[in-house]
Design a protein around this motif. Structure first.
Motif, PDB file in Angstrom:
ATOM      1  N   LEU A   1      70.043   1.921  -7.996  1.00  0.00           N
ATOM      2  CA  LEU A   1      68.782   1.921  -7.258  1.00  0.00           C
ATOM      3  C   LEU A   1      68.193   3.330  -7.157  1.00  0.00           C
ATOM      4  N   ALA A   2      68.860   4.296  -7.769  1.00  0.00           N
ATOM      5  CA  ALA A   2      68.377   5.678  -7.746  1.00  0.00           C
ATOM      6  C   ALA A   2      67.007   5.756  -8.427  1.00  0.00           C
ATOM      7  N   GLY A   3      66.161   6.583  -7.872  1.00  0.00           N
ATOM      8  CA  GLY A   3      64.830   6.748  -8.450  1.00  0.00           C
ATOM      9  C   GLY A   3      63.782   5.855  -7.813  1.00  0.00           C
ATOM     10  N   LEU A   4      64.198   4.892  -7.022  1.00  0.00           N
ATOM     11  CA  LEU A   4      63.236   4.039  -6.339  1.00  0.00           C
ATOM     12  C   LEU A   4      62.724   4.748  -5.082  1.00  0.00           C
ATOM     13  N   SER A   5      61.498   4.466  -4.697  1.00  0.00           N
ATOM     14  CA  SER A   5      60.969   5.001  -3.442  1.00  0.00           C
ATOM     15  C   SER A   5      61.702   4.324  -2.286  1.00  0.00           C
ATOM     16  N   PRO A   6      61.621   4.893  -1.068  1.00  0.00           N
ATOM     17  CA  PRO A   6      62.301   4.255   0.075  1.00  0.00           C
ATOM     18  C   PRO A   6      61.897   2.799   0.275  1.00  0.00           C
ATOM     19  N   VAL A   7      60.615   2.490   0.136  1.00  0.00           N
ATOM     20  CA  VAL A   7      60.159   1.106   0.300  1.00  0.00           C
ATOM     21  C   VAL A   7      60.686   0.235  -0.827  1.00  0.00           C
ATOM     22  N   GLU A   8      60.641   0.744  -2.060  1.00  0.00           N
ATOM     23  CA  GLU A   8      61.158  -0.018  -3.199  1.00  0.00           C
ATOM     24  C   GLU A   8      62.654  -0.282  -3.059  1.00  0.00           C
ATOM     25  N   ARG A   9      63.387   0.735  -2.586  1.00  0.00           N
ATOM     26  CA  ARG A   9      64.835   0.552  -2.423  1.00  0.00           C
ATOM     27  C   ARG A   9      65.146  -0.544  -1.402  1.00  0.00           C
ATOM     28  N   LEU A  10      64.452  -0.505  -0.267  1.00  0.00           N
ATOM     29  CA  LEU A  10      64.683  -1.536   0.749  1.00  0.00           C
ATOM     30  C   LEU A  10      64.305  -2.912   0.210  1.00  0.00           C
TER      31      LEU A  10
END
Length: 421
Positions: free
Chosen positions: A128-137
């Protein structure tokens, strides 16, 4: 029919026909009974796959053909991958069953399913590295991004993640002791005799239980009833007195009305309303089991309640309004995928209509309890703010929001209002 096949049937109903997860699962298990162990496994497959849908699709995406995949194949892949990533199931067992089912459709599809799952087995989980905080959640907790943004806007990144993470926890079963059928001591003794362990909670008469309580004599005799801990706050916050006249709008399945009857010691009058005839029958059956004598049911559209009763004819009003249900995602994970911003706006409008109509029924000095099983600001705090702007004769007496992680129960919002004049 084995557990994996039945899970696939249920998943098709939930994701393709937007069926409720509990109803879809009950339908297939009633039609094709399994052993207790296999039924438990099937249940875990269904709820786990739906709960983690976006995450599973994120892991599958690099290995899929371009274009839309056949729904049957996607669900086979999802169920198999859920077992590989989340359960203590040998990879070969999950893969072989998925391939076998796909081959029944065509040998080529069997080969495709085998190739996808073997590749993931070799390469491991996608980072999940590289995703924005919203994208990660969104990916990690399988929430649509637009919903994540709403949660982050209200609760912040850490607060939103705490809510999402809590929804993965196994939820205990809560009961309420029903004093209309005997004392609390008698009910607890009856449960103990049948091997049901109980644990006290923050509320009187509310217990966490372990065991098949619905099969007990205590349940059949109406000494106890199943009711989530958060839901038990509503009747207690409204706190009607003996002899009063109360209306419970949108009352089905009747748990709160029955609790009101308990608090009122079966004195006074409760009118339990719902818009669906079959739900009235469910309430009446529950009332008979629980010994509720002071409640009657009424077929009613809550938006038109002021047309069915004289003004100022009730001491208390309970409006547990239709809502998005975002507080019960742990039990009904499909909610987060079926909801849209358009549906949310429609619900907010409906809730406002119900409140405006029902407010006219309340006597001066009477109490109005607004409740939802959602965590959304627009349906809760903003709804009350807008109501107060429309009704200068209303004031807040008490307000409470219950987050799922607080008691390991449903998310809930309650606001008690008083009519001044």
């Amino acid at each position: 029919m084995n557990a994996r096949v039945l899970a696939l049937l249920a998943l098709d109903k939930i994701l393709l026909k937007q069926a409720y997860s509990n109803i879809a699962l009950n339908d297939v298990l009633n039609k094709y009974p399994l052993s207790e162990e296999d039924a438990s496994f099937c249940t875990k497959l269904v709820y786990g796959t739906v709960q983690n849908l976006i995450y599973l699709d994120y892991q599958l995406k690099p290995y899929l053909r371009k274009g839309k995949q056949e729904p049957l194949i996607m669900n086979l892949l999802r169920i198999a991958l859920y077992q590989m990533l989340f359960l203590n199931v040998p990879d070969y067992a999950a893969i072989n069953e998925a391939v076998r089912r796909a081959k029944k459709k065509s040998p080529a599809l069997g080969g495709f399913v085998n190739a996808v799952l073997r590749e993931i087995q070799r390469n491991g989980k996608r980072s999940l590295a590289g995703l924005s905080p919203v994208e990660r959640l969104s990916v990690e907790y399988s929430y649509p991004e637009w919903l994540v943004k709403r949660y982050v806007g209200e609760y912040g990144i850490e607060g939103a993640e705490a809510i999402f993470a809590s929804e993965r926890n196994d939820r205990p079963l809560y009961i309420r002791i029903n004093r209309l059928r005997g004392t609390e001591t008698e009910a607890l003794s009856a449960l103990e005799r049948e091997g049901i362990s109980v644990t006290e909670t923050v509320l009187p008469l509310a217990y966490e239980v372990a065991g098949a309580v619905q099969k007990t004599e205590a349940f059949r005799d109406g000494r106890i009833t199943i009711q989530d801990l958060s839901a038990q706050y509503a009747a207690r916050m409204l706190s009607p007195k003996k002899g009063e006249k109360v209306i419970d709008l949108c009352a089905a399945p009747g748990g709160k009305a029955a609790q009101l009857a308990d608090l009122m010691e079966n004195e006074g009058k409760i009118i339990a309303c719902d818009i669906h005839p079959h739900r009235l029958e469910l309430m009446e059956k529950s009332f008979r089991r629980l010994g509720v004598k002071n409640a009657t049911t009424l077929l009613l559209d809550a938006r038109e309640s002021n047309r069915n009763f004289p003004k100022a004819s009730f001491d208390s009003v309970l409006a547990d309004v239709p809502c998005s249900g975002l507080g019960v995602v742990a039990r009904r994970p499909e909610i987060k995928y079926n909801l849209s911003e358009v549906k949310l706006r429609e619900l907010v409008s409906l809730q406002g209509e119900i409140m405006d109509s029902a407010w006219a029924l309340l006597k001066p000095g009477g109490f109005f309890l607004y409740s939802t099983c959602t965590l959304d600001w627009d349906e809760n705090e903003a709804q009350i703010k807008a109501f107060l702007e429309r009704h200068g004769d209303a004031e807040i007496v008490e307000e409470k929001k219950i987050l799922p992680q607080q008691y390991n129960s449903d998310g809930f919002y309650l606001c008690k209002l008083r009519r001044l004049i």
